[in-house]
Every structure is written in structure tokens, then in C-alpha cells.
Scaffold this motif. Structure first.
Motif, PDB file in Angstrom:
ATOM      1  N   ASP A   1     -15.011 -50.172 -62.046  1.00  0.00           N
ATOM      2  CA  ASP A   1     -13.642 -50.920 -60.976  1.00  0.00           C
ATOM      3  C   ASP A   1     -12.511 -50.550 -61.066  1.00  0.00           C
ATOM      4  N   HIS A   2     -12.909 -50.888 -62.383  1.00  0.00           N
ATOM      5  CA  HIS A   2     -10.859 -49.969 -63.374  1.00  0.00           C
ATOM      6  C   HIS A   2     -11.136 -48.979 -63.920  1.00  0.00           C
ATOM      7  N   ASP A   3     -12.675 -47.510 -63.788  1.00  0.00           N
ATOM      8  CA  ASP A   3     -12.112 -46.631 -63.227  1.00  0.00           C
ATOM      9  C   ASP A   3     -12.249 -45.690 -62.453  1.00  0.00           C
ATOM     10  N   VAL A   4     -12.571 -46.487 -61.332  1.00  0.00           N
ATOM     11  CA  VAL A   4     -12.464 -45.277 -60.037  1.00  0.00           C
ATOM     12  C   VAL A   4     -10.147 -46.088 -60.087  1.00  0.00           C
ATOM     13  N   ARG A   5     -10.073 -47.388 -60.329  1.00  0.00           N
ATOM     14  CA  ARG A   5      -8.062 -47.648 -60.354  1.00  0.00           C
ATOM     15  C   ARG A   5      -7.778 -46.521 -61.280  1.00  0.00           C
ATOM     16  N   ASN A   6      -8.328 -46.176 -62.119  1.00  0.00           N
ATOM     17  CA  ASN A   6      -7.489 -45.712 -63.327  1.00  0.00           C
ATOM     18  C   ASN A   6      -7.159 -44.013 -62.230  1.00  0.00           C
ATOM     19  N   ALA A   7      -8.726 -43.927 -62.741  1.00  0.00           N
ATOM     20  CA  ALA A   7      -8.931 -42.640 -60.719  1.00  0.00           C
ATOM     21  C   ALA A   7      -7.608 -41.860 -59.864  1.00  0.00           C
ATOM     22  N   VAL A   8      -7.632 -42.857 -60.001  1.00  0.00           N
ATOM     23  CA  VAL A   8      -7.113 -42.892 -58.658  1.00  0.00           C
ATOM     24  C   VAL A   8      -5.403 -43.032 -58.598  1.00  0.00           C
ATOM     25  N   SER A   9      -4.612 -43.724 -59.624  1.00  0.00           N
ATOM     26  CA  SER A   9      -3.708 -43.800 -59.989  1.00  0.00           C
ATOM     27  C   SER A   9      -3.016 -42.092 -60.814  1.00  0.00           C
ATOM     28  N   GLY A  10      -3.974 -42.439 -61.713  1.00  0.00           N
ATOM     29  CA  GLY A  10      -3.967 -40.506 -63.199  1.00  0.00           C
ATOM     30  C   GLY A  10      -4.702 -39.559 -61.799  1.00  0.00           C
ATOM     31  N   ALA A  11      -4.623 -39.433 -60.443  1.00  0.00           N
ATOM     32  CA  ALA A  11      -4.390 -38.192 -60.288  1.00  0.00           C
ATOM     33  C   ALA A  11      -3.920 -37.523 -59.542  1.00  0.00           C
ATOM     34  N   ASP A  12      -3.602 -36.480 -60.049  1.00  0.00           N
ATOM     35  CA  ASP A  12      -2.218 -35.568 -59.811  1.00  0.00           C
ATOM     36  C   ASP A  12      -1.764 -35.365 -57.881  1.00  0.00           C
ATOM     37  N   ASP A  13      -3.501 -35.283 -57.298  1.00  0.00           N
ATOM     38  CA  ASP A  13      -3.275 -34.852 -55.800  1.00  0.00           C
ATOM     39  C   ASP A  13      -4.058 -36.617 -56.012  1.00  0.00           C
ATOM     40  N   VAL A  14      -3.929 -36.638 -54.510  1.00  0.00           N
ATOM     41  CA  VAL A  14      -4.105 -38.149 -53.792  1.00  0.00           C
ATOM     42  C   VAL A  14      -5.668 -38.308 -53.881  1.00  0.00           C
ATOM     43  N   VAL A  15      -6.849 -39.063 -54.181  1.00  0.00           N
ATOM     44  CA  VAL A  15      -8.184 -39.514 -54.744  1.00  0.00           C
ATOM     45  C   VAL A  15      -8.199 -40.154 -53.267  1.00  0.00           C
ATOM     46  N   ARG A  16      -9.285 -39.825 -51.554  1.00  0.00           N
ATOM     47  CA  ARG A  16      -9.181 -40.824 -51.026  1.00  0.00           C
ATOM     48  C   ARG A  16     -10.732 -40.542 -50.668  1.00  0.00           C
ATOM     49  N   HIS A  17     -11.380 -39.941 -51.716  1.00  0.00           N
ATOM     50  CA  HIS A  17     -13.151 -39.525 -51.283  1.00  0.00           C
ATOM     51  C   HIS A  17     -14.045 -39.879 -52.806  1.00  0.00           C
ATOM     52  N   ALA A  18     -14.635 -40.901 -52.580  1.00  0.00           N
ATOM     53  CA  ALA A  18     -15.687 -40.795 -53.392  1.00  0.00           C
ATOM     54  C   ALA A  18     -16.553 -39.549 -54.529  1.00  0.00           C
ATOM     55  N   LYS A  19     -16.496 -38.489 -53.651  1.00  0.00           N
ATOM     56  CA  LYS A  19     -16.690 -37.644 -54.644  1.00  0.00           C
ATOM     57  C   LYS A  19     -15.619 -36.584 -55.473  1.00  0.00           C
ATOM     58  N   GLN A  20     -14.443 -36.950 -55.220  1.00  0.00           N
ATOM     59  CA  GLN A  20     -12.819 -36.955 -56.149  1.00  0.00           C
ATOM     60  C   GLN A  20     -13.238 -37.953 -57.131  1.00  0.00           C
ATOM     61  N   ILE A  21     -13.410 -39.124 -56.964  1.00  0.00           N
ATOM     62  CA  ILE A  21     -13.344 -39.818 -57.989  1.00  0.00           C
ATOM     63  C   ILE A  21     -14.461 -39.506 -59.056  1.00  0.00           C
ATOM     64  N   TYR A  22     -16.193 -39.257 -58.969  1.00  0.00           N
ATOM     65  CA  TYR A  22     -16.582 -38.663 -59.308  1.00  0.00           C
ATOM     66  C   TYR A  22     -16.560 -37.015 -60.404  1.00  0.00           C
ATOM     67  N   GLY A  23     -15.414 -36.418 -59.553  1.00  0.00           N
ATOM     68  CA  GLY A  23     -15.328 -35.313 -59.931  1.00  0.00           C
ATOM     69  C   GLY A  23     -13.861 -35.435 -60.964  1.00  0.00           C
ATOM     70  N   CYS A  24     -13.314 -36.624 -61.085  1.00  0.00           N
ATOM     71  CA  CYS A  24     -11.909 -36.943 -62.018  1.00  0.00           C
ATOM     72  C   CYS A  24     -12.791 -37.424 -63.161  1.00  0.00           C
ATOM     73  N   LEU A  25     -13.721 -37.999 -63.111  1.00  0.00           N
ATOM     74  CA  LEU A  25     -14.732 -39.161 -64.151  1.00  0.00           C
ATOM     75  C   LEU A  25     -15.593 -37.567 -64.100  1.00  0.00           C
ATOM     76  N   GLY A  26     -16.098 -36.734 -64.287  1.00  0.00           N
ATOM     77  CA  GLY A  26     -16.555 -35.742 -64.656  1.00  0.00           C
ATOM     78  C   GLY A  26     -18.133 -35.924 -64.604  1.00  0.00           C
ATOM     79  N   CYS A  27     -18.362 -36.387 -63.615  1.00  0.00           N
ATOM     80  CA  CYS A  27     -19.760 -37.377 -63.074  1.00  0.00           C
ATOM     81  C   CYS A  27     -19.985 -36.265 -61.717  1.00  0.00           C
ATOM     82  N   SER A  28     -21.484 -36.819 -61.295  1.00  0.00           N
ATOM     83  CA  SER A  28     -22.018 -36.576 -59.634  1.00  0.00           C
ATOM     84  C   SER A  28     -22.832 -37.903 -58.898  1.00  0.00           C
TER      85      SER A  28
END
Length: 87
Positions: A11-38
Motif C-alpha cells: 500500500d505504501h508503494d501505491v501511495r508513493n506512486a500516486v504522490s510522486g507521479a507527474d500526472d494524476v494517477v487514477r487507475h491500477a494500470k497507471q500504478i503498475y506502469g509507475c512501478l515498472g510491472c504489469s
């Protein structure tokens, strides 16, 4: 807490990806992309979406139309929603 066993995403990885992303992250697919996985099995997508909504919090509720955080902007992106297929 681990929310994705397949990719060992917390859950910390997800929160960090949301707060650290340049664009607004709204979908799981975007989280996977931010974290380099699928997505693998997809069972975590709802939990990840809940964490994203929680992380955006009051800002997403209070923002005016035109703000990149607004829920109106999210509804405009509804066509980009991430659908997981059961495998």
C-alpha cells in the motif's frame, strides 16, 4: 501491507506512486506502469483503486472542473479505465 502478491506491491508503494507521479494517477494500470510491472491475476485492482482514491482524498472531491485532480476530469477519462481479464 502487500496489496499485490504477484508483483509484491505494498500500500505504501501505491501511495508513493500516486504522490510522486507527474500526472494524476487514477487507475491500477497507471500504478503498475509507475512501478515498472504489469497486472498478473488482477485480484488487487480494486484494492489499488481504493488506495488511489484515498491518497487523492479531499483534493479530488473539492477541486473545480478543469483541475487535473477533479472528479470531473476522472469521468472524462472513463474510456481509459483499466479492465482486467480473468486468466
Amino acid at each position: 501491507m502487500i496489496v499485490c502478491s504477484c508483483n509484491v506491491i505494498t500500500d505504501h508503494d501505491v501511495r508513493n506512486a500516486v504522490s510522486g507521479a507527474d500526472d494524476v494517477v487514477r487507475h491500477a494500470k497507471q500504478i503498475y506502469g509507475c512501478l515498472g510491472c504489469s497486472a498478473e491475476c488482477g485480484r488487487c485492482a480494486r484494492t489499488i483503486k481504493s488506495i488511489i482514491d484515498e491518497a487523492l482524498g479531499a483534493c479530488a472531491q473539492a477541486c473545480q472542473a478543469g483541475c487535473r485532480h477533479s472528479l470531473a476530469a476522472a469521468n472524462d477519462e472513463a474510456g481509459d479505465d483499466f479492465d482486467l481479464a480473468a486468466s
